[in-house]
Scaffold this motif. Sequence first.
Motif, PDB file in Angstrom:
ATOM      1  N   ARG A   1       0.762  -1.178  -0.076  1.00 46.24           N
ATOM      2  CA  ARG A   1      -0.019   0.014   0.042  1.00 46.24           C
ATOM      3  C   ARG A   1       1.014   1.216  -0.199  1.00 46.24           C
ATOM      4  O   ARG A   1       1.613   1.413   0.846  1.00 46.24           O
ATOM      5  CB  ARG A   1      -1.117  -0.167   1.195  1.00 46.24           C
ATOM      6  CG  ARG A   1      -2.190   0.941   1.278  1.00 46.24           C
ATOM      7  CD  ARG A   1      -2.936   0.748   2.443  1.00 46.24           C
ATOM      8  NE  ARG A   1      -3.864   1.720   2.682  1.00 46.24           N
ATOM      9  CZ  ARG A   1      -5.035   1.718   1.735  1.00 46.24           C
ATOM     10  NH1 ARG A   1      -5.325   0.767   0.826  1.00 46.24           N
ATOM     11  NH2 ARG A   1      -5.981   2.849   2.004  1.00 46.24           N
ATOM     12  N   VAL A   2       0.958   1.984  -0.924  1.00 48.75           N
ATOM     13  CA  VAL A   2       1.739   3.162  -1.211  1.00 48.75           C
ATOM     14  C   VAL A   2       0.996   4.320  -1.490  1.00 48.75           C
ATOM     15  O   VAL A   2       0.013   4.672  -2.190  1.00 48.75           O
ATOM     16  CB  VAL A   2       2.718   2.900  -2.588  1.00 48.75           C
ATOM     17  CG1 VAL A   2       3.542   3.954  -2.664  1.00 48.75           C
ATOM     18  CG2 VAL A   2       3.510   1.219  -2.230  1.00 48.75           C
ATOM     19  N   ALA A   3       1.410   5.560  -0.697  1.00 51.62           N
ATOM     20  CA  ALA A   3       0.951   6.590  -0.878  1.00 51.62           C
ATOM     21  C   ALA A   3       1.681   7.517  -1.841  1.00 51.62           C
ATOM     22  O   ALA A   3       3.171   7.463  -1.649  1.00 51.62           O
ATOM     23  CB  ALA A   3       0.743   7.418   0.462  1.00 51.62           C
ATOM     24  N   VAL A   4       1.216   8.408  -2.642  1.00 51.46           N
ATOM     25  CA  VAL A   4       1.951   9.245  -3.596  1.00 51.46           C
ATOM     26  C   VAL A   4       1.740  10.708  -3.563  1.00 51.46           C
ATOM     27  O   VAL A   4       0.451  10.767  -3.813  1.00 51.46           O
ATOM     28  CB  VAL A   4       2.197   8.890  -5.081  1.00 51.46           C
ATOM     29  CG1 VAL A   4       2.941   9.357  -5.803  1.00 51.46           C
ATOM     30  CG2 VAL A   4       2.462   7.302  -5.021  1.00 51.46           C
ATOM     31  N   THR A   5       2.608  11.518  -3.413  1.00 55.20           N
ATOM     32  CA  THR A   5       2.415  13.005  -3.533  1.00 55.20           C
ATOM     33  C   THR A   5       2.718  13.212  -4.827  1.00 55.20           C
ATOM     34  O   THR A   5       3.895  12.499  -5.695  1.00 55.20           O
ATOM     35  CB  THR A   5       2.965  13.991  -2.547  1.00 55.20           C
ATOM     36  OG1 THR A   5       4.199  13.996  -2.838  1.00 55.20           O
ATOM     37  CG2 THR A   5       2.855  13.272  -1.185  1.00 55.20           C
ATOM     38  N   GLY A   6       2.229  14.282  -5.594  1.00 54.10           N
ATOM     39  CA  GLY A   6       2.674  14.562  -7.001  1.00 54.10           C
ATOM     40  C   GLY A   6       1.978  13.698  -7.807  1.00 54.10           C
ATOM     41  O   GLY A   6       2.701  13.486  -9.139  1.00 54.10           O
ATOM     42  N   ALA A   7       1.198  12.960  -7.549  1.00 53.32           N
ATOM     43  CA  ALA A   7       0.666  11.843  -8.511  1.00 53.32           C
ATOM     44  C   ALA A   7       0.175  12.277  -9.739  1.00 53.32           C
ATOM     45  O   ALA A   7      -0.281  11.449 -10.559  1.00 53.32           O
ATOM     46  CB  ALA A   7      -0.585  10.950  -7.480  1.00 53.32           C
ATOM     47  N   SER A   8      -0.232  13.480  -9.844  1.00 56.77           N
ATOM     48  CA  SER A   8      -0.750  14.042 -11.229  1.00 56.77           C
ATOM     49  C   SER A   8       0.536  14.501 -12.073  1.00 56.77           C
ATOM     50  O   SER A   8       0.353  14.851 -13.267  1.00 56.77           O
ATOM     51  CB  SER A   8      -1.880  15.087 -10.972  1.00 56.77           C
ATOM     52  OG  SER A   8      -1.191  16.226 -10.335  1.00 56.77           O
ATOM     53  N   GLY A   9       1.486  14.614 -11.725  1.00 53.08           N
ATOM     54  CA  GLY A   9       2.665  15.049 -12.386  1.00 53.08           C
ATOM     55  C   GLY A   9       3.133  13.982 -13.330  1.00 53.08           C
ATOM     56  O   GLY A   9       2.840  13.012 -13.478  1.00 53.08           O
ATOM     57  N   LEU A  10       4.213  14.452 -14.106  1.00 49.02           N
ATOM     58  CA  LEU A  10       4.950  13.726 -15.173  1.00 49.02           C
ATOM     59  C   LEU A  10       5.437  12.193 -14.602  1.00 49.02           C
ATOM     60  O   LEU A  10       5.012  11.085 -14.770  1.00 49.02           O
ATOM     61  CB  LEU A  10       6.026  14.203 -15.886  1.00 49.02           C
ATOM     62  CG  LEU A  10       7.106  13.270 -16.732  1.00 49.02           C
ATOM     63  CD1 LEU A  10       6.159  12.964 -18.061  1.00 49.02           C
ATOM     64  CD2 LEU A  10       8.104  14.255 -17.118  1.00 49.02           C
TER      65      LEU A  10
ATOM     66  N   GLY B   1       6.222  15.620 -20.881  1.00 44.81           N
ATOM     67  CA  GLY B   1       6.283  16.665 -19.919  1.00 44.81           C
ATOM     68  C   GLY B   1       7.853  17.098 -19.500  1.00 44.81           C
ATOM     69  O   GLY B   1       8.639  16.350 -20.018  1.00 44.81           O
ATOM     70  N   GLY B   2       7.931  17.780 -18.355  1.00 46.23           N
ATOM     71  CA  GLY B   2       9.400  17.992 -17.971  1.00 46.23           C
ATOM     72  C   GLY B   2      10.155  19.052 -19.277  1.00 46.23           C
ATOM     73  O   GLY B   2       9.501  19.338 -20.030  1.00 46.23           O
ATOM     74  N   ALA B   3      11.367  18.984 -18.737  1.00 49.62           N
ATOM     75  CA  ALA B   3      12.068  19.740 -19.759  1.00 49.62           C
ATOM     76  C   ALA B   3      12.193  19.335 -21.186  1.00 49.62           C
ATOM     77  O   ALA B   3      12.086  19.986 -22.167  1.00 49.62           O
ATOM     78  CB  ALA B   3      13.629  19.843 -19.217  1.00 49.62           C
ATOM     79  N   TRP B   4      12.293  17.910 -21.140  1.00 51.09           N
ATOM     80  CA  TRP B   4      12.342  17.188 -22.464  1.00 51.09           C
ATOM     81  C   TRP B   4      11.159  17.402 -23.315  1.00 51.09           C
ATOM     82  O   TRP B   4      11.041  17.434 -24.415  1.00 51.09           O
ATOM     83  CB  TRP B   4      12.660  15.822 -22.512  1.00 51.09           C
ATOM     84  CG  TRP B   4      14.156  15.581 -23.158  1.00 51.09           C
ATOM     85  CD1 TRP B   4      14.148  15.297 -24.507  1.00 51.09           C
ATOM     86  CD2 TRP B   4      15.237  15.321 -22.561  1.00 51.09           C
ATOM     87  NE1 TRP B   4      15.465  14.858 -25.008  1.00 51.09           N
ATOM     88  CE2 TRP B   4      16.327  15.187 -23.730  1.00 51.09           C
ATOM     89  CE3 TRP B   4      15.926  15.807 -21.406  1.00 51.09           C
ATOM     90  CZ2 TRP B   4      17.777  14.827 -23.576  1.00 51.09           C
ATOM     91  CZ3 TRP B   4      17.349  15.345 -21.270  1.00 51.09           C
ATOM     92  CH2 TRP B   4      18.072  15.006 -22.385  1.00 51.09           C
ATOM     93  N   GLY B   5       9.924  17.346 -22.707  1.00 50.14           N
ATOM     94  CA  GLY B   5       8.820  17.469 -23.282  1.00 50.14           C
ATOM     95  C   GLY B   5       8.528  19.008 -24.028  1.00 50.14           C
ATOM     96  O   GLY B   5       7.968  18.899 -24.908  1.00 50.14           O
ATOM     97  N   ARG B   6       9.353  20.100 -23.711  1.00 48.29           N
ATOM     98  CA  ARG B   6       9.471  21.101 -24.507  1.00 48.29           C
ATOM     99  C   ARG B   6      10.653  21.122 -25.549  1.00 48.29           C
ATOM    100  O   ARG B   6      10.484  21.852 -26.446  1.00 48.29           O
ATOM    101  CB  ARG B   6       9.650  22.226 -23.397  1.00 48.29           C
ATOM    102  CG  ARG B   6       8.517  22.635 -22.539  1.00 48.29           C
ATOM    103  CD  ARG B   6       8.697  23.816 -21.653  1.00 48.29           C
ATOM    104  NE  ARG B   6       9.850  23.771 -20.752  1.00 48.29           N
ATOM    105  CZ  ARG B   6       9.880  23.067 -19.365  1.00 48.29           C
ATOM    106  NH1 ARG B   6       8.403  22.503 -19.002  1.00 48.29           N
ATOM    107  NH2 ARG B   6      10.538  22.948 -18.592  1.00 48.29           N
ATOM    108  N   LEU B   7      11.542  20.068 -25.340  1.00 54.08           N
ATOM    109  CA  LEU B   7      12.696  20.055 -26.456  1.00 54.08           C
ATOM    110  C   LEU B   7      12.080  19.453 -27.541  1.00 54.08           C
ATOM    111  O   LEU B   7      12.396  19.775 -28.719  1.00 54.08           O
ATOM    112  CB  LEU B   7      13.644  19.308 -25.888  1.00 54.08           C
ATOM    113  CG  LEU B   7      14.546  20.153 -24.651  1.00 54.08           C
ATOM    114  CD1 LEU B   7      15.767  19.092 -24.204  1.00 54.08           C
ATOM    115  CD2 LEU B   7      15.261  21.330 -25.271  1.00 54.08           C
TER     116      LEU B   7
END
Length: 306
Positions: A12-21, A179-185
Amino acid sequence: MVTMQRSATRKRVAVTGASGLIGSALVRSLRADGHDVLRLVRHPARTADEVEWDPKRLYVDAAGLVGVDAVVHLAGAGVGERRWNEAYKKEIRDSRVLGTTAIAQALASLAAPPEALVCGTALGWYGDTGTRAVDESAPAGTGFLPSVCVEWEAAAAPAEEAGIRVTYARTGLVVAREGGAWGRLFPVFRAGLGGRMGDGRQYWSHISLHDEVAALRHLVDTPSLSGPVNLTAPDPVTNREVTAAMGRVLRRPTLFTVPAPALKVVLGDFAADVLGSQRVLPGRLLETGFDFAFPTIDDSIRAALR
């Protein structure tokens, strides 16, 4: 291709930032392997898999975390999302330090704390290393991002004091199309407008999204790991080499150069970090038997396009 390592037992794992890349990819990976995942959200919980938190108020619904085996904390304002000024630098710092403090204090308050907290931090810890290769034994660098990383990791102290195994996932530049830096590259290079940044001699320590997720799971599942762990591919390359690889894989010309003064106008203070060099090695991942599915920059770019 090396398959992603799977846990032998259901967790059972909890994650913050779960909607990010990274967080969304991690959630998909865990659920695909049958693990229960809780997502920390900044609104009242609406479903059974949500737990409310508000990092700015140092609030976490700790009752919602009862029974978790591990927490992966990835939330924080995007470093490259906006032009840096003093106000945004404060947002970058507060989102990380306050968020980590809130999570660590909530976990420490539980009668039965989880076994592990994986706290996502960054290679920014090391500052500009030039051509010098560094691993987890290197001290913090100087400047804004190193100072943030030092405070960020120190904020997890309540969890460590409560006996929770804490690892600091110092992540490199994640190669991903979404997403992230590479998503813009990718769109720039696809259009044939890509090129090196500055003189192109600065090292970029990268990691594929697949390997990033696999490495986070490795940190959750490896009891011997605590403290800092670099999440970066074993062969850092220069921006000039990244530019050549993007052209090679995408079959596009890479004739353009973004001069340093132009980057400073567009990015503000963040330009110093884009032009800085970080040659960082994943010493502890390799020591504990982690296998990279996409170890080279060409491999990582091709994986992102699939």
